[in-house]
Scaffold this active site. Sequence first.
Site, PDB file in Angstrom:
ATOM      1  N   TRP A   1       0.817  -1.311  -0.034  1.00 10.61           N
ATOM      2  CA  TRP A   1      -0.023  -0.058   0.090  1.00 10.61           C
ATOM      3  C   TRP A   1       0.768   1.194  -0.055  1.00 10.61           C
ATOM      4  O   TRP A   1       1.814   1.183   0.629  1.00 10.61           O
ATOM      5  CB  TRP A   1      -0.716  -0.071   1.235  1.00 10.61           C
TER       6      TRP A   1
ATOM      7  N   ASN B   1      -0.064   5.759  -0.100  1.00 13.29           N
ATOM      8  CA  ASN B   1      -0.839   7.040  -0.278  1.00 13.29           C
ATOM      9  C   ASN B   1      -0.022   8.000  -0.344  1.00 13.29           C
ATOM     10  O   ASN B   1       0.903   8.284  -0.920  1.00 13.29           O
ATOM     11  CB  ASN B   1      -1.789   7.003   0.837  1.00 13.29           C
ATOM     12  N   ASP B   2      -0.208   9.235   0.458  1.00 16.71           N
ATOM     13  CA  ASP B   2       0.054  10.535   0.319  1.00 16.71           C
ATOM     14  C   ASP B   2       1.731  10.748   0.259  1.00 16.71           C
ATOM     15  O   ASP B   2       2.712  10.084   0.635  1.00 16.71           O
ATOM     16  CB  ASP B   2       0.006  11.367   1.732  1.00 16.71           C
TER      17      ASP B   2
ATOM     18  N   TRP C   1      -4.131   0.041   4.042  1.00 13.85           N
ATOM     19  CA  TRP C   1      -3.472   0.824   5.033  1.00 13.85           C
ATOM     20  C   TRP C   1      -3.373   0.420   6.262  1.00 13.85           C
ATOM     21  O   TRP C   1      -3.954  -0.254   6.868  1.00 13.85           O
ATOM     22  CB  TRP C   1      -4.606   2.173   5.243  1.00 13.85           C
TER      23      TRP C   1
ATOM     24  N   TRP D   1       2.757   9.677  10.143  1.00 12.49           N
ATOM     25  CA  TRP D   1       1.877  10.163   8.842  1.00 12.49           C
ATOM     26  C   TRP D   1       2.394  11.330   8.243  1.00 12.49           C
ATOM     27  O   TRP D   1       3.678  11.649   8.214  1.00 12.49           O
ATOM     28  CB  TRP D   1       0.672  10.669   9.706  1.00 12.49           C
TER      29      TRP D   1
ATOM     30  N   ARG E   1      -3.027  17.387  12.070  1.00  6.15           N
ATOM     31  CA  ARG E   1      -2.007  16.527  11.398  1.00  6.15           C
ATOM     32  C   ARG E   1      -1.428  17.368   9.762  1.00  6.15           C
ATOM     33  O   ARG E   1      -2.214  18.335   9.468  1.00  6.15           O
ATOM     34  CB  ARG E   1      -2.461  15.234  10.970  1.00  6.15           C
TER      35      ARG E   1
ATOM     36  N   GLU F   1      -7.217  18.205   5.495  1.00  5.74           N
ATOM     37  CA  GLU F   1      -6.098  17.304   5.514  1.00  5.74           C
ATOM     38  C   GLU F   1      -5.036  17.855   4.517  1.00  5.74           C
ATOM     39  O   GLU F   1      -5.370  18.607   3.594  1.00  5.74           O
ATOM     40  CB  GLU F   1      -6.454  15.827   5.119  1.00  5.74           C
TER      41      GLU F   1
END
Length: 534
Positions: A61, A63-64, A88, A123, A189, A244
């Site tokens: 996986w 993501n960002d 995730w 994160w 965050r 976000e």
Amino acid sequence: MLNMAHSFVGFCLFFALLFGHGVVELEASHHVYKNLQTDQSTASANQPYRTGYHFQPPKNWINDPNGPMVYKGLYHLFYQYNPKGAVWGNIVWAHSTSKDLVNWTPHDPAIYPSQPSDINGCWSGSATILPDGKPAILYTGIDPQDKQVQNLAMPKNLSDPYLREWIKSSKNPLMQPTAQNQINASSFRDPTTAWLGPDKKWRLIIGSKIHRQGLAILYKSEDFVHWIQAQSPLHSAKDTGMWECPDFFPVSVRGQNGVDISVNGPFVKHVLKVSLDDTKHEYYTLGSYDIVKDIYTPDKGSVESDSGLRYDYGKFYASKTFFDTAKHRRILWGWINESSSVHDDVKKGWAGVQAIPRKLWLSKSGKQLVQWPIVEIQKLRSNHLRLPSKLLKGGSEIEVSGVTAAQADVDISFKVTDFEKAEVLKPSWTNPQLLCSQQGASVKGGLGPFGLLVLASEGLKENTAVFFRIFKGQNKYVVLMCSDQSRSSLNEDNDKTTYGAFLDVDPEHQYLSLRSLSFHSGELWWRWQSLHHS
């Protein structure tokens, strides 16, 4: 990604006509690059849906995109990654470097849980280049109480251009929610790249919310270690929910060159982009930044919701820009999530890719941003096929012969003439995505749909239609662009949402020029560009 069930036969031009009288005609000319070659192409018989030229690790996986930057002649990309599976969780900062933003060398994760302030996850965050050239990373960590706190990491060896080792500050966390600052511990965050003000203090924003009000909480620091929350947020907006992955940066009002994040004054406008946790869409506004009051004010008429300006109207989230000091441009990264089910993701062993990096600049009107794939992508082109101009009559479908590759780069331009056939745009037709869903590629209109059938299978049982419709508005003709994925796959477990947007273009005096980048998994990347008639 959309998993396709049939073999590809390539591309078709189509022009459908139902309403209106007589024969509506338009002219089309295009270039096709039948293959895009990369050193890291990973598609194979065992993995037919993996991409060939997007950034993607071998498995698991992602993501960002996090902290993209240039250091000692190398581009660095950090990104959210699960080293243990295709869903995730277990998030670390994976790390790769490149000389050209196309071919990438993977390294060990740069940041992974090792302190109490990030023991439950590392994160998203951003990188900042300090005045002495030293990079610094600020990122959100999840502590043992599952609070979201902000941490600092610095390179261990500045002489290493690959920056393979990072050391976390012993003072972490540097910013955290408390009862005094009234910050929601689960909604705090994604710190941005920091910028310097005229008082020599660093500033950054962190995404948050109070009830349904989205917030860009502002912090200041003199030494990049001790941060103090400002009395007021940089900006906020009602009824937008959690913000976000905020991004805040200047763009030049003159030309296409990018500018450093700390630049301010009469020759720049500022951009505030936020990713909406509630809708999983993004939006941005253009405006002015008062560096003395530390307040950002969107331009008059700005829409502060995902009905406003967006970088991308398809699958594109958690985007992040950086200033490329080597080529004086601002580059945009974004995450493309899967259209397949979680079950299928686990079965294939991976999920997610990074979108093709795009150069970003302010339009001549100053009312929106313009973007285009970075020029480095063009060096992947091979097997060039140029077709002469064709006159497309209503109801016609023309196969672009010789194109059978599952990945291709297509440039096509349309010149429209018969505007009297355009339907009137109804006042209630304000939502382009809804309009594209209601009037898909199979619904014929006065002037459109016309465009491309991409990744089309034998008999067109599977295809993705990328097309235009032209309507008659109150004072001008209105161009709607759609990506109809309703027939992109026979797999009913896939998400087959149709996407769309109204374009700021004058079709009476400009060509509609479309660039389409497609690849193995059926994900389609497209951008339009208007060119004046010669």
